[in-house]
Design an enzyme around this catalytic site. Structure first.
Site, PDB file in Angstrom:
ATOM      1  N   CYS A 156      38.770  49.831  57.205  1.00 20.19           N
ATOM      2  CA  CYS A 156      38.829  48.438  57.683  1.00 20.19           C
ATOM      3  C   CYS A 156      39.736  48.260  58.891  1.00 20.19           C
ATOM      4  CB  CYS A 156      39.296  47.514  56.560  1.00 20.19           C
ATOM      5  SG  CYS A 156      38.061  47.314  55.279  1.00 20.19           S
TER       6      CYS A 156
HETATM    7  N1  COA Z   1      31.040  37.526  38.188  1.00 17.09           N
HETATM    8  C1  COA Z   1      31.676  37.022  37.108  1.00 17.09           C
HETATM    9  N2  COA Z   1      32.805  37.557  36.619  1.00 17.09           N
HETATM   10  C2  COA Z   1      33.299  38.642  37.227  1.00 17.09           C
HETATM   11  C3  COA Z   1      32.681  39.211  38.357  1.00 17.09           C
HETATM   12  C4  COA Z   1      31.496  38.618  38.828  1.00 17.09           C
HETATM   13  N3  COA Z   1      30.839  39.090  39.899  1.00 17.09           N
HETATM   14  N4  COA Z   1      33.404  40.289  38.760  1.00 17.09           N
HETATM   15  C5  COA Z   1      34.442  40.385  37.915  1.00 17.09           C
HETATM   16  N5  COA Z   1      34.382  39.402  36.993  1.00 17.09           N
HETATM   17  C6  COA Z   1      35.318  39.161  35.879  1.00 17.09           C
HETATM   18  C7  COA Z   1      36.104  40.420  35.523  1.00 17.09           C
HETATM   19  O1  COA Z   1      35.371  41.224  34.633  1.00 17.09           O
HETATM   20  C8  COA Z   1      37.341  39.842  34.897  1.00 17.09           C
HETATM   21  O2  COA Z   1      37.071  39.464  33.590  1.00 17.09           O
HETATM   22  P1  COA Z   1      38.197  39.630  32.454  1.00 17.09           P
HETATM   23  O3  COA Z   1      39.328  38.739  32.888  1.00 17.09           O
HETATM   24  O4  COA Z   1      37.495  39.190  31.226  1.00 17.09           O
HETATM   25  O5  COA Z   1      38.565  41.081  32.474  1.00 17.09           O
HETATM   26  C9  COA Z   1      37.575  38.576  35.716  1.00 17.09           C
HETATM   27  O6  COA Z   1      36.310  38.221  36.294  1.00 17.09           O
HETATM   28  C10 COA Z   1      38.593  38.782  36.822  1.00 17.09           C
HETATM   29  O7  COA Z   1      38.243  39.959  37.555  1.00 17.09           O
HETATM   30  P2  COA Z   1      39.163  40.623  38.629  1.00 17.09           P
HETATM   31  O8  COA Z   1      38.479  41.846  39.212  1.00 17.09           O
HETATM   32  O9  COA Z   1      40.520  40.832  38.070  1.00 17.09           O
HETATM   33  O10 COA Z   1      39.124  39.460  39.711  1.00 17.09           O
HETATM   34  P3  COA Z   1      40.143  39.067  40.822  1.00 17.09           P
HETATM   35  O11 COA Z   1      40.459  37.645  40.659  1.00 17.09           O
HETATM   36  O12 COA Z   1      41.243  40.070  40.969  1.00 17.09           O
HETATM   37  O13 COA Z   1      39.231  39.196  42.135  1.00 17.09           O
HETATM   38  C11 COA Z   1      38.779  40.676  43.994  1.00 17.09           C
HETATM   39  C12 COA Z   1      38.576  40.395  42.513  1.00 17.09           C
HETATM   40  C13 COA Z   1      38.157  42.005  44.362  1.00 17.09           C
HETATM   41  C14 COA Z   1      38.101  39.582  44.789  1.00 17.09           C
HETATM   42  C15 COA Z   1      40.292  40.679  44.253  1.00 17.09           C
HETATM   43  O14 COA Z   1      40.941  41.600  43.424  1.00 17.09           O
HETATM   44  C16 COA Z   1      40.616  40.982  45.686  1.00 17.09           C
HETATM   45  O15 COA Z   1      40.383  40.214  46.575  1.00 17.09           O
HETATM   46  N6  COA Z   1      41.224  42.111  45.957  1.00 17.09           N
HETATM   47  C17 COA Z   1      41.576  42.454  47.309  1.00 17.09           C
HETATM   48  C18 COA Z   1      40.897  43.632  47.724  1.00 17.09           C
HETATM   49  C19 COA Z   1      39.779  43.474  48.734  1.00 17.09           C
HETATM   50  O16 COA Z   1      39.220  42.461  49.000  1.00 17.09           O
HETATM   51  N7  COA Z   1      39.467  44.649  49.262  1.00 17.09           N
HETATM   52  C20 COA Z   1      38.397  44.820  50.160  1.00 17.09           C
HETATM   53  C21 COA Z   1      38.635  45.981  51.025  1.00 17.09           C
HETATM   54  S1  COA Z   1      39.957  45.650  52.169  1.00 17.09           S
END
Ligand code: COA
Length: 372
Positions: A156
Site C-alpha cells: 500500500c
Molecule cells: N459481515 C458481517 N459481520 C462480519 C463481517 C461481515 N462481512 N466480517 C466480520 N464480521 C463479524 C466478525 O466475525 C466479528 O464477529 P464476532 O464479534 O462475533 O467475532 C465482528 O463482525 C467484528 O469483526 P472484526 O474483524 O473484529 O471487525 P472490525 O470492527 O475490526 O473491522 C476491519 C474489520 C478489517 C474493517 C478492521 O479491523 C480494519 O479496518 N482494520 C484495518 C486494516 C485495514 O484496513 N487494512 C487494509 C490494508 S492497509
C-alpha cells in the site's frame, strides 16, 4: 540540486461498479452453496459453516459504499468469486500496462507534456502481473519514453516510496522528468470468499508526473519525503514464484490471497503512522497547523478519522482530510494519490499539504508538498 515538482496527476477508473448490496448478495449465495455442499462435514464438526455478510457491517466497519473492478461478473458469480480476465498474447499490452497508460496520459495532459519527454517510469504497485520483463519497461515503450524504467512493490505504500525514489533522482540530476504509476488490480489478490475482508479492495490506476522546478511553472513542490518500514506478518500474501516447488504445489490455499489480522493492523499501524508524520513534519520545519490538507491512504474511514485527529490535534474539517474510499474502497497504493488528484485544484501558492500512505510491510511513506 534540482527541486522536484508534481505537475500532473491522472486517475484511471474501471467501468464496473460493485455496490455493497451486490457484493453481499453474491457472497451470501456463495456461502449458502458452500454450506449445502459441505452439509455433512459441517454437521460432523469437521468444516466450519460460512456466515452471511452484511451491508450494515461493511459500511460501519470501513466506510466503504462501493468499489470499481476490472471484471464484475466473475467476482459476483457465486460459483467462482474472482475476476475473469482475458488471456492476452505476449504481443499485446498487458492489462496493468494498459490501465497505467491511461493514467499516465491524463497526468501528462494535465502538465502539457508528452510521453517522449519522460526519462524515468516507475511502476509502483502491490502486485505485478508477471515477474519480468518489468511492467514499467512496457509502459515506457507504450509511452515512447526514453531513459529507463523499473518496477517496485511496497504494497500500500508503493506510491509514496516511488515518489521518493523519483524525487531523489530528480534532485541529483540523474533524471529530468519522471512518471510514478500505480496500476492496482487488487481484485486479483483479494479473497472474495472471506467475509472478513471481501469488501475491502477495489481496482484503479493512478499516475504522478514529477519534473524539475526549472521546467515547471505550476504544480506542487515536493518539500520533503520520508519512508519507513518495520517487518510484520499481519498483512501477508504467500503467493510467489516458488509456489509449484512446495509440497502442495498450486493448491487453492487461503494464504495465496490477501490475508490480514485487521484489528492488530489497526492497533499497530496507527501509532506508527502518527509518530512518523509528526517526526517528518518536525524535520521539515512544518507545524501541524501549517497543513492545509491531508491526503491519506484510503483503507478505512475510522483509521483516517483517527489519524487526522492525531496529526492536527483536533477533528479535521471535511475538506482538510478528504476521503474517496466510500466510492473506490481501498485501492492499495493508489488511494492517497486519488485523494490528492481529486482534491488539490483549490490550493493557493504557499499552501502546504501532506500525502501519506501506509500498509503491509509494515510500511509508511509521507510527502510534504507546497503549491507553487
Ligand atoms: N459481515 C458481517 N459481520 C462480519 C463481517 C461481515 N462481512 N466480517 C466480520 N464480521 C463479524 C466478525 O466475525 C466479528 O464477529 P464476532 O464479534 O462475533 O467475532 C465482528 O463482525 C467484528 O469483526 P472484526 O474483524 O473484529 O471487525 P472490525 O470492527 O475490526 O473491522 C476491519 C474489520 C478489517 C474493517 C478492521 O479491523 C480494519 O479496518 N482494520 C484495518 C486494516 C485495514 O484496513 N487494512 C487494509 C490494508 S492497509
Amino acid at each position: 540540486m534540482h527541486q522536484p515538482v508534481i505537475t500532473g496527476t491522472g486517475v484511471f477508473t474501471p467501468q464496473n461498479v460493485i455496490t455493497n448490496a451486490e457484493l453481499v448478495e453474491a457472497f451470501n449465495a456463495y456461502a449458502d452453496l458452500f454450506n449445502a455442499e459441505n452439509a455433512e462435514a459441517i454437521a460432523a464438526g469437521e468444516v466450519q459453516a460460512k456466515d452471511h455478510s452484511s451491508v450494515e457491517f461493511i459500511l460501519k466497519a470501513s466506510g466503504i459504499e462501493q468499489r470499481f473492478v476490472m471484471d464484475k461478473d466473475g467476482v459476483l458469480d457465486p460459483t467462482r468469486m474472482y475476476p475473469r480476465l482475458r488471456q492476452r498474447s505476449d504481443d499485446e499490452p498487458g492489462i496493468m500496462a494498459e490501465i497505467a497508460l491511461d493514467a499516465c496520459h491524463k497526468a501528462l495532459a494535465m502538465a502539457g507534456r508528452t510521453g517522449e519527454e519522460v526519462d524515468l517510469v516507475i511502476c509502483a504497485a502491490s502486485n505485478m502481473e508477471r515477474a519480468y520483463p518489468a511492467i514499467a519497461i512496457e509502459i515506457q515503450k507504450l509511452l515512447g519514453a526514453g531513459g529507463f524504467a523499473f518496477d517496485m512493490n511496497v504494497a500500500c505504500s508503493s506510491a509514496t516510496f516511488g515518489i521518493q525514489a523519483a524525487a531523489d533522482m530528480i534532485r541529483t540530476g540523474s533524471v529530468r522528468r519522471a512518471l510514478v504509476v500505480n496500476p492496482e488490480i487488487t481484485s486479483g489478490h483479494l479473497e472474495w470468499r472471506d467475509r472478513d475482508c471481501h469488501f475491502i479492495f477495489g481496482d484503479v490506476a493512478t499516475a504522478t508526473l514529477i519534473e524539475r522546478r526549472e521546467d515547471a511553472p505550476h504544480g506542487f513542490l515536493i518539500r520533503s519525503t520520508r519512508c519507513a518500514t518495520e517487518f510484520s506478518n499481519n498483512i501477508r500474501n504467500n503467493n510467489g514464484f516458488l509456489r509449484r516447488t512446495r509440497p502442495d504445489g498450486v493448491a487453492d490455499r487461503r494464504d495465496m490471497q490477501f490475508m490480514q489480522e485487521g484489528r492488530k493492523v489497526f492497533k499497530e499501524v496507527m501509532p506508527m503512522v502518527a509518530k512518523h508524520i509528526h517526526e517528518h513534519l518536525s524535520e521539515t520545519g512544518v507545524k501541524p497547523d501549517d497543513l492545509h490538507r491531508l491526503w491519506l491512504h484510503q483503507a478505512n474511514k475510522t483509521m483516517n478519522d483517527f489519524l487526522g485527529k492525531k496529526v492536527l490535534g483536533r477533528d479535521p474539517e471535511p475538506d482538510e482530510q478528504p476521503n474517496i474510499l466510500q466510492d473506490y474502497a481501498n485501492t492499495s497504493s493508489a488511494g492517497s494519490i486519488i485523494a490528492f488528484a481529486k482534491y488539490s485544484d483549490d490550493f493557493q501558492p504557499g499552501e502546504i499539504g501532506l500525502i501519506c500512505s501506509f500498509g503491509a510491510g509494515y510500511s509508511v511513506g509521507s510527502v510534504v508538498v507546497e503549491r507553487i
